[in-house]
Design a protein around this motif. Structure first.
Motif, PDB file in Angstrom:
ATOM      1  N   ILE A  13      21.964 -15.640  42.287  1.00 59.73           N
ATOM      2  CA  ILE A  13      22.862 -15.293  43.297  1.00 59.73           C
ATOM      3  C   ILE A  13      22.435 -13.873  43.769  1.00 59.73           C
ATOM      4  O   ILE A  13      22.566 -13.364  44.841  1.00 59.73           O
ATOM      5  N   ILE A  14      21.712 -13.057  42.674  1.00 54.01           N
ATOM      6  CA  ILE A  14      21.272 -11.688  43.188  1.00 54.01           C
ATOM      7  C   ILE A  14      19.899 -11.804  44.235  1.00 54.01           C
ATOM      8  O   ILE A  14      19.844 -11.122  45.132  1.00 54.01           O
TER       9      ILE A  14
ATOM     10  N   LEU B 299      21.301  -4.382  36.490  1.00 51.75           N
ATOM     11  CA  LEU B 299      21.026  -5.934  36.883  1.00 51.75           C
ATOM     12  C   LEU B 299      19.692  -5.795  37.409  1.00 51.75           C
ATOM     13  O   LEU B 299      19.038  -7.051  37.480  1.00 51.75           O
TER      14      LEU B 299
ATOM     15  N   ILE C  30      23.266  -3.406  42.010  1.00 54.78           N
ATOM     16  CA  ILE C  30      22.485  -3.620  40.649  1.00 54.78           C
ATOM     17  C   ILE C  30      21.917  -2.840  40.018  1.00 54.78           C
ATOM     18  O   ILE C  30      21.358  -2.715  38.963  1.00 54.78           O
TER      19      ILE C  30
ATOM     20  N   THR D 270      24.435  -1.164  37.657  1.00 53.22           N
ATOM     21  CA  THR D 270      24.853  -2.158  36.517  1.00 53.22           C
ATOM     22  C   THR D 270      23.456  -2.620  35.611  1.00 53.22           C
ATOM     23  O   THR D 270      23.670  -3.272  34.853  1.00 53.22           O
TER      24      THR D 270
ATOM     25  N   LEU E 156      21.455 -15.973  31.719  1.00 52.59           N
ATOM     26  CA  LEU E 156      21.533 -15.106  33.175  1.00 52.59           C
ATOM     27  C   LEU E 156      21.073 -15.810  34.221  1.00 52.59           C
ATOM     28  O   LEU E 156      20.966 -15.198  35.459  1.00 52.59           O
TER      29      LEU E 156
ATOM     30  N   PHE F 243      23.176 -15.744  37.581  1.00 54.09           N
ATOM     31  CA  PHE F 243      23.152 -14.201  38.008  1.00 54.09           C
ATOM     32  C   PHE F 243      22.038 -13.882  38.869  1.00 54.09           C
ATOM     33  O   PHE F 243      21.966 -13.502  39.879  1.00 54.09           O
TER      34      PHE F 243
END
Length: 236
Positions: A52-53, A118, A113, A116, A46, A49
């Protein structure tokens, strides 16, 4: 005699002591091994990701990427749980109420986020560190723990095991399930915990990610009720 219980006597009075399955050193060690192995594995998978987040959160308002909050875990240990920040910086300074649907404090990135799940990814670091496990009762805020323990003394029973990223209450309840019902669900897990149950909960967690009711916040009525109880206790 119940499964997992040992019988003892105080003079002529029989006493029952419940022995938790994970008090077994070997099984506890195996569970900890899998927590470390899986947390490292998922952190590697992960990581793109996460980058990016982190970049999008920083770009939106320039605030901190992570949100930290003190929670309680096994044996009452207090630690700082990590999340990707999904609300405006210092959101609790504007209001201490739990987030509601459509809460203006939630950022644009935060809406995505949170929906989802995240925002929970950084808790893999908590698991790697040993503050949490993948499966267990969800760690509560310190102030909520004190409040719920006064109302429901059995609530401290949750501290017999390490807090989890997900748990029985998360897959069979939802975010705004009442504290009492959360307690009942968590106690079911503690009384029946096993590697097979942990695996089942992890699989069910994947399903709940796609269910809106599992990720929604407190509605305004529930938020007001929680805030009222907190204020009442503080004035006692």
């Amino acid at each position: 005699i119940c499964e997992g219980c040992t019988e003892r006597y105080l003079l002529d009075t029989p006493l029952m002591k419940y022995d938790f399955p994970y008090q077994n050193t070997m099984r506890a060690g195996v569970k900890r091994f899998w927590d470390i192995f899986l947390s490292i594995l998922f952190l590697i998978i992960l990581s793109p990701f996460m980058i990016i987040i982190a970049v999008t959160i920083k770009k939106e308002d320039g605030g901190p990427v992570f949100y930290k909050q003190k929670r309680c875990t096994k044996d009452g240990k207090v630690f700082e749980i990590l999340k990707f920040r999904s609300m405006v910086e210092n959101a609790e300074a504007f209001s201490a109420d739990p987030a509601t649907d459509g809460d203006p404090r939630i950022t644009k990135v935060g809406k995505v986020i949170r929906a989802t799940r995240l925002d929970e990814i950084p808790q893999l670091l908590n698991i790697l560190k040993g503050d949490m496990s993948f499966v267990g009762p969800r760690p509560e805020r310190v102030e909520h723990m004190d409040l719920y323990s006064k109302e429901m003394p059995e609530f401290k029973y949750r501290l017999k095991v390490r807090g989890g990223l997900t748990g029985y209450a998360q897959v069979y309840g939802k975010y705004n399930t009442t504290p009492y019902d959360k307690l009942r669900l968590d106690l079911i897990y503690i009384e029946n915990q096993s590697f097979l149950l942990d695996f089942k909960i992890l699989l069910l967690t994947i399903r709940t990610i796609f269910q809106k009711e599992a990720t929604e916040g407190f509605d305004e009525k529930e938020s007001a009720e929680i805030n009222l109880v907190m204020q009442t206790k503080m004035s006692d």
